[in-house]
Design a protein around this motif. Structure first.
Motif, PDB file in Angstrom:
ATOM      1  N   ARG A  69       0.861  -1.186   0.000  1.00 12.34           N
ATOM      2  CA  ARG A  69       0.000   0.000   0.000  1.00 12.34           C
ATOM      3  C   ARG A  69       0.895   1.234   0.000  1.00 12.34           C
ATOM      4  N   PHE A  70       0.311   2.385  -0.327  1.00 14.72           N
ATOM      5  CA  PHE A  70       1.053   3.638  -0.269  1.00 14.72           C
ATOM      6  C   PHE A  70       1.237   4.042   1.191  1.00 14.72           C
ATOM      7  N   VAL A  71       2.387   4.604   1.522  1.00 12.28           N
ATOM      8  CA  VAL A  71       2.759   4.912   2.907  1.00 12.28           C
ATOM      9  C   VAL A  71       1.764   5.842   3.581  1.00 12.28           C
ATOM     10  N   ASP A  72       1.409   6.958   2.960  1.00 16.05           N
ATOM     11  CA  ASP A  72       0.570   7.965   3.608  1.00 16.05           C
ATOM     12  C   ASP A  72      -0.922   7.788   3.380  1.00 16.05           C
ATOM     13  N   ASP A  73      -1.304   6.841   2.565  1.00 14.27           N
ATOM     14  CA  ASP A  73      -2.707   6.686   2.202  1.00 14.27           C
ATOM     15  C   ASP A  73      -3.268   5.415   2.840  1.00 14.27           C
ATOM     16  N   HIS A  74      -3.903   5.575   4.007  1.00 13.02           N
ATOM     17  CA  HIS A  74      -4.416   4.419   4.744  1.00 13.02           C
ATOM     18  C   HIS A  74      -5.685   3.850   4.139  1.00 13.02           C
ATOM     19  N   ARG A 113      11.473  -4.453   0.704  1.00 12.11           N
ATOM     20  CA  ARG A 113      10.911  -3.350  -0.081  1.00 12.11           C
ATOM     21  C   ARG A 113      10.397  -3.846  -1.430  1.00 12.11           C
ATOM     22  N   ASP A 134      10.895   2.341  -4.858  1.00  8.50           N
ATOM     23  CA  ASP A 134       9.880   3.352  -4.535  1.00  8.50           C
ATOM     24  C   ASP A 134       9.657   3.423  -3.020  1.00  8.50           C
ATOM     25  N   ASP A 135      10.027   4.550  -2.409  1.00 11.59           N
ATOM     26  CA  ASP A 135       9.864   4.726  -0.966  1.00 11.59           C
ATOM     27  C   ASP A 135       8.435   5.066  -0.564  1.00 11.59           C
ATOM     28  N   THR A 136       7.562   5.298  -1.533  1.00  7.49           N
ATOM     29  CA  THR A 136       6.175   5.623  -1.199  1.00  7.49           C
ATOM     30  C   THR A 136       5.333   4.375  -0.984  1.00  7.49           C
ATOM     31  N   LEU A 137       5.900   3.198  -1.273  1.00 10.67           N
ATOM     32  CA  LEU A 137       5.163   1.954  -1.089  1.00 10.67           C
ATOM     33  C   LEU A 137       5.617   1.245   0.180  1.00 10.67           C
ATOM     34  N   ARG A 138       4.669   0.727   0.923  1.00 15.61           N
ATOM     35  CA  ARG A 138       4.944  -0.009   2.160  1.00 15.61           C
ATOM     36  C   ARG A 138       4.571  -1.464   1.923  1.00 15.61           C
TER      37      ARG A 138
END
Length: 182
Positions: free
Chosen positions: A41-46, A80, A84-88
Motif C-alpha cells: 500500500r502507499f505509505v501515507d494513504d491508509h 521493499r 519506490d519509498d512511497t510503497l509499504r
C-alpha cells in the motif's frame, strides 16, 4: 570351499540406486529461492487500495541458509517493493522454493518473526488442505468486500504453507525439529 559375502561390500548397482542417484536428483533442485508474500500500500494513504505482491529475497544453496536469510530480512523489516519509498510492504508469509518451484518450507510472519509450518505427513492430509484452501479461495471470489476477499485468500495461502513438496518433507521436518538460535 564356500564364499561368504561380507556385509561391508554391496553391488555397485545398489550403491548407485540408494546413494548416488538420490543425491544427483536433489542437486538439480538447487539453488533455493527465498521469497515473501505480502500486501503493498502507499505509505501515507491508509484508505488506498492494497494489493498482494511476492518479493524475492534471494537465492541459497541450502535450506538452513535460506531459513537464516528469511529470518534476518523479516526481523530487520527491510523488505521493499523496488526502489519506490512511497510503497509499504507488509510481509505475511515467507517461503522457500527449489529451482523446480517445489515448496521446501514456508511460514507465517508474526511480529517480525517467522513461524515455520510443519509439512504435511501424508497425501491424505495434503488433499484435505487443498480442499479447504480451495473452499476459502471460492469464498474470496464471491466476497463483495475487497478486504474480506484478501483475508480469505491469505488464510488459504497460510494453509498451503504446509503443502511441502514430497521430496522435501523429510528435510523440512528435520529442520523444524532442530533447535534454532535466538
Amino acid at each position: 570351499m564356500s564364499l561368504h559375502r561380507s556385509s561391508g561390500f554391496r553391488p555397485i548397482g545398489e550403491i548407485l540406486a540408494r546413494q548416488v542417484l538420490p543425491g544427483l536428483r536433489s542437486a538439480l533442485r538447487y539453488p533455493l529461492r527465498v521469497s515473501c508474500l505480502g500486501t503493498v500500500r502507499f505509505v501515507d494513504d491508509h484508505d488506498a487500495d492494497e494489493f498482494d505482491r511476492t518479493v524475492v529475497l534471494g537465492e541459497c544453496t541450502s535450506p538452513q541458509d535460506a531459513m537464516t536469510i528469511a529470518a534476518q530480512r523479516v526481523s530487520r523489516d527491510d523488505i521493499r517493493v523496488g526502489e519506490d519509498d512511497t510503497l509499504r510492504f507488509e510481509a505475511r508469509i515467507a517461503a522457500i522454493h527449489d529451482s523446480t518451484y517445489g515448496l521446501v518450507l514456508a511460514g507465517e510472519i508474526r511480529a517480525r518473526a517467522i513461524v515455520w509450518q510443519q509439512p504435511v505427513t501424508s497425501d491424505a492430509q495434503a488433499r484435505r488442505i487443498v480442499s479447504e484452501a480451495s473452499r476459502l479461495r471460492g469464498s474470496a471470489s464471491a466476497a463483495c468486500n475487497a478486504r474480506l476477499a484478501r483475508n480469505l485468500r491469505y488464510r488459504a495461502s497460510l494453509l498451503e504453507t504446509r503443502l511441502v513438496d514430497r521430496g522435501w518433507r523429510e528435510t523440512a521436518a528435520e529442520l523444524l525439529s532442530l533447535p534454532r538460535a535466538a
